[in-house]
Design a protein around this motif. Structure first.
Motif, PDB file in Angstrom:
ATOM      1  N   PHE A 242       0.850   0.829   1.776  1.00 28.30           N
ATOM      2  CA  PHE A 242       0.453   2.019   1.883  1.00 28.30           C
ATOM      3  C   PHE A 242      -1.245   2.331   0.816  1.00 28.30           C
ATOM      4  O   PHE A 242      -1.794   2.915   0.913  1.00 28.30           O
ATOM      5  CB  PHE A 242       1.452   3.336   0.814  1.00 28.30           C
ATOM      6  N   SER A 243      -0.925   0.425  -0.300  1.00 32.66           N
ATOM      7  CA  SER A 243      -2.382   0.399  -0.846  1.00 32.66           C
ATOM      8  C   SER A 243      -3.426   0.005   0.329  1.00 32.66           C
ATOM      9  O   SER A 243      -4.638   0.397   0.084  1.00 32.66           O
ATOM     10  CB  SER A 243      -1.492  -0.755  -2.235  1.00 32.66           C
ATOM     11  N   TRP A 244      -3.209  -0.389   1.388  1.00 31.82           N
ATOM     12  CA  TRP A 244      -4.511  -0.785   1.850  1.00 31.82           C
ATOM     13  C   TRP A 244      -4.964   0.666   2.948  1.00 31.82           C
ATOM     14  O   TRP A 244      -6.463   0.427   2.801  1.00 31.82           O
ATOM     15  CB  TRP A 244      -3.763  -1.756   3.601  1.00 31.82           C
ATOM     16  N   GLN A 245      -4.038   0.985   3.406  1.00 29.84           N
ATOM     17  CA  GLN A 245      -4.363   2.361   4.117  1.00 29.84           C
ATOM     18  C   GLN A 245      -5.273   3.287   3.027  1.00 29.84           C
ATOM     19  O   GLN A 245      -6.344   4.186   3.461  1.00 29.84           O
ATOM     20  CB  GLN A 245      -2.877   3.128   4.217  1.00 29.84           C
ATOM     21  N   LEU A 246      -4.421   3.517   1.617  1.00 30.97           N
ATOM     22  CA  LEU A 246      -4.924   4.432   0.522  1.00 30.97           C
ATOM     23  C   LEU A 246      -7.094   3.969   0.057  1.00 30.97           C
ATOM     24  O   LEU A 246      -7.904   4.288   0.041  1.00 30.97           O
ATOM     25  CB  LEU A 246      -4.975   4.246  -0.744  1.00 30.97           C
TER      26      LEU A 246
END
Length: 387
Positions: A288-292
């Motif tokens: 999710f951190s990569w997506q954000l």
């Protein structure tokens, strides 16, 4: 000096290419390898409360309320709360008349003094009876099955938040409206892939829903369309996109209205990223951190490499024909954007200029919002349909 300019130019172009093309491409590949989300159970019909915060919406509020209460969802499982944010037109009178005719399915709350949409949501949630809360704009019109489709996803207990499909109608055919419509098609495609891969990053406040048990009150200056889904992810639940739940809203045709709206949204989103910056830590949730980072942080800051690419390219004009050709391409982009702006002021359409114009509008609004953020400015109130 030349080497430094070449390096900065290359990094800027890579940043832009990754933001607009690289991330979607990787997301598409990862989504194809993921199991995806099974269709929601049609028989899952919990109590639902639709919440709308309105300010001076006399022209559209009656149709919007009727649209939600007349949906295909079982009437005995659906009610609605309308919050008037200190409206000074006929909004309150119209809603109160509809309350009388609603047989208990519609409730009205007046918020005084005016505090904005987020404060209104906090107030309504306290009084909501539904297990699932659906957030609707005052001017939004849902397709009849929309609420049922969006709610059915909650049969999966791992899902905490669902967003539907926003379709902007563009009756005037303006460049601004066409750009907004194309941008939403791009965003909806990303959301479909993000749903298969993990969680959606960012939703549309006009048609989204959350489990009441996961709702956390927000500050009046916070953007509910962004902060609330992030908090749902923070609590360990998924945020997903439901393309069968369709909402239609008119696009803003005026360049100035669209720009003001985009500045406001970007400013509140940047504050949300700052408030919830711990979600960017790869140690917490690498996926999710990569997506954000890719979908939001790099997107909102894309004006930086865009400016650097233009300046460094101009300084490298004497370094070879390749740099001159690249600079010509950049100049052409900005000329098309300028033409798009002129055509938009004339309420005319010019397809070739739509993309450059709207992309530049987005990045300029992000730059403007970033300056306001660095100055510590926040925005709570605004005028509906004026941006």
């Amino acid at each position: 000096m030349t080497t430094l300019c070449e390096l900065l130019l290359a990094l800027s172009l890579l940043w832009l290419a990754y933001t607009y093309l690289g991330y979607p491409a990787l997301l598409f590949l990862f989504a194809r390898r993921s199991a995806g989300v099974r269709p929601g159970a049609a028989a899952y019909e919990p109590l639902v409360t639709v919440i709308t915060v309105a300010h001076n919406e006399e022209r559209v509020i009656a149709e919007s309320i009727s649209n939600k209460l007349d949906s295909d969802y079982p009437p005995d499982r659906l009610d609605m709360i309308v919050i008037s944010d200190e409206s000074v037109d006929a909004t309150d009178h119209i809603v109160r008349e509809l309350v009388v005719a609603s047989a208990g399915r519609l409730r009205f709350i007046r918020q005084e003094p005016r505090q904005g949409k987020t404060a209104g949501l906090n107030l309504a949630v306290e009084q909501a009876r539904g297990e699932i809360l659906v957030f609707a704009d005052a001017n939004s019109l849902y397709e009849k099955p929309a609420i049922g489709h969006i709610v059915s996803n909650f049969a999966d207990q791992a899902i905490g938040y669902v967003t539907g499909k926003m379709i902007y109608t563009n009756p005037d055919g303006s460049v601004t409206g066409e750009g907004c419509t194309a941008y939403m098609r791009y965003e909806n495609l990303l959301r479909a892939w993000e749903t298969r891969f993990g969680s959606v990053v960012g939703v549309d406040g006009g048609i989204d829903a959350v489990r009441k048990s996961l709702y956390q009150p927000m500050r009046a200056d916070q953007l509910p369309d962004f902060v609330l889904p992030l908090r749902v992810v923070e609590q360990g639940y998924r945020v997903v996109y439901e393309p069968r739940a369709v909402l239609r809203e008119p696009a803003l045709g005026s360049p100035s209205q669209e720009y003001r709206m985009r500045v406001r949204v970007a400013l509140r989103a940047i504050w949300a990223l700052y408030d919830l910056r711990h979600l960017l830590s790869p140690w917490r949730d690498a996926r999710f951190s990569w997506q954000l980072l890719s979908h939001k942080v790099l997107r909102y800051s894309a004006f930086v490499p865009q400016m650097v690419a233009l300046v460094t390219n101009a300084l490298l004009l004497s370094a070879g024909p390749g740099f001159r050709l690249l600079f010509l391409g950049q100049v052409t982009f900005y000329l098309l954007a300028a033409l798009g702006y002129v055509m938009s002021k004339l309420n005319a359409s010019f397809p070739l200029a739509t993309g450059p114009y709207y992309l530049l509008l987005l990045n300029l609004s992000c730059a403007h919002a970033t300056v306001r953020f660095l100055r510590g400015q926040k925005q709570v109130l605004w005028q509906p349909r004026v941006g």
